[in-house]
Design an enzyme around this catalytic site. Structure first.
Site, mmCIF file in Angstrom:
data_model
loop_
_atom_site.group_PDB
_atom_site.id
_atom_site.type_symbol
_atom_site.label_atom_id
_atom_site.label_comp_id
_atom_site.label_asym_id
_atom_site.label_seq_id
_atom_site.Cartn_x
_atom_site.Cartn_y
_atom_site.Cartn_z
ATOM 1 N N SER A 1 0.836 -1.187 0.000
ATOM 2 C CA SER A 1 0.000 0.000 0.000
ATOM 3 C C SER A 1 0.884 1.255 0.000
ATOM 4 O O SER A 1 1.759 1.391 -0.846
ATOM 5 C CB SER A 1 -0.955 -0.047 1.196
ATOM 6 N N ASP B 1 -8.914 -3.537 -5.737
ATOM 7 C CA ASP B 1 -8.930 -4.440 -4.584
ATOM 8 C C ASP B 1 -9.705 -3.847 -3.410
ATOM 9 O O ASP B 1 -9.663 -4.354 -2.304
ATOM 10 C CB ASP B 1 -7.503 -4.798 -4.155
ATOM 11 N N HIS C 1 -7.487 -5.837 -0.657
ATOM 12 C CA HIS C 1 -6.305 -5.078 -0.246
ATOM 13 C C HIS C 1 -5.616 -5.687 0.971
ATOM 14 O O HIS C 1 -4.384 -5.650 1.066
ATOM 15 C CB HIS C 1 -6.706 -3.633 0.043
#
Length: 296
Positions: free
Chosen positions: A83, A241, A263
């Site tokens: 991320s 996602d 995610h």
């Protein structure tokens, strides 16, 4: 112990927004570290500010890298970021390529997050809604820091506004102009794999009906959250996602951008609860073997 994942340089795992090393006994990289270590890898889950700008997090990571190099005698490190951690490791590699053997982006918002854009539009800073969102993020960050047991360094600063701006498409576009290494020349393409002596890789997932909402994700509340967040996407609707778009995630050599992963599944985060057929830990093991084969 085998040596199939014994990379030449240590692996540093860098978390994303609201990241941590370990909360009480629970690790951010659930089930990832031990299999790598059993295969001979030297693995270091690291801590940077959970909520701050990419540049501030990157400067913190540089200090961690220097310490790891002193402790291990390594001349470089392999960086894997999840991320916002992907942007963080990109910053370091652009600033100090001499310290970095490879950069790997896992579900990284390398062209920004449409979720961050939605929050910016719907809950602007200074409005009542914006203050509520910031209060929630601040509370989560405070709780993580209170219960963090895997980090023993100095207190790290928090800047919610800077963090949010670092994740919007506008904010990442500014970042990309300064640090374009590994970015695709065209939307949806691959980027250069080797830049300034650093190899760039990426992988990510998308919400796949019949797969990501099946299996153990049936009892995983974070998957529901991702499916709700996915409704905020416009440009990559149906191709995300839940927090990062498929094409936005692409960097360097793309290992894959359509794995059946939300995610959180990308790092096996929710106690290994993943969708049907998903094997996120295997992706890390295969990648370590890939880095080893490349002499990294």
């Amino acid at each position: 112990m085998t040596q199939e994942y014994a990379t030449r340089y240590p692996l540093l795992l860098v978390p994303g927004l609201l990241g941590f090393v370990r909360v009480l006994i629970y690790p951010y990289w659930f089930g990832v570290v031990k299999p790598l270590e059993r295969g001979g890898a030297r693995v270091f889950p690291v801590m940077v500010s959970g909520v701050n700008s990419t540049e501030i997090r990157g400067e913190q990571l540089l200090l961690v890298i220097e310490q790891v190099m002193r402790d291990t005698g390594a001349s470089k490190v392999n960086l894997i970021g999840h991320s916002q951690g992907a942007l963080t490791v990109r910053y370091v590699a652009a600033r100090r390529p001499d310290l970095v053997a490879s950069v790997t982006s896992v579900a990284g918002p390398n062209h920004g997050s449409e979720l961050a854009d939605f929050l910016e539009r719907r809950f602007p800073a200074g409005t009542p809604g914006g203050r509520v969102v910031n209060a929630i993020i601040g509370l989560m960050d405070w709780l993580i820091r209170i219960f963090e047991t895997g980090y023993r360094g100095p207190r790290l600063p928090t800047d919610i506004t800077a963090s949010h701006q670092s994740l919007t498409t506008t904010g990442v576009a500014l970042f990309n102009r300064r640090y374009p290494q590994g970015l695709p020349a065209t939307w949806g393409g691959d980027g250069e794999e080797l830049v300034d002596g650093v190899r760039y890789y990426s992988w990510s997932g998308i919400l796949t009906p019949g797969r990501t909402n099946r299996g153990l994700n049936l009892i995983d509340g974070s998957n529901i959250v991702c499916r709700l967040f996915a409704r905020t996407f416009i440009k990559e609707r149906g191709q995300c996602d839940g927090m990062v778009g498929r094409f936005s995630s692409r960097l360097g050599k793309v290992i894959g951008d359509d794995f059946p992963l939300d995610h959180f599944d990308s790092v096996n985060q929710m106690i290994g609860l993943v969708g049907k057929g998903a094997r996120p830990v295997q992706l890390f093991l295969e990648h370590a073997a890939r880095l080893k084969a490349a002499g990294l």
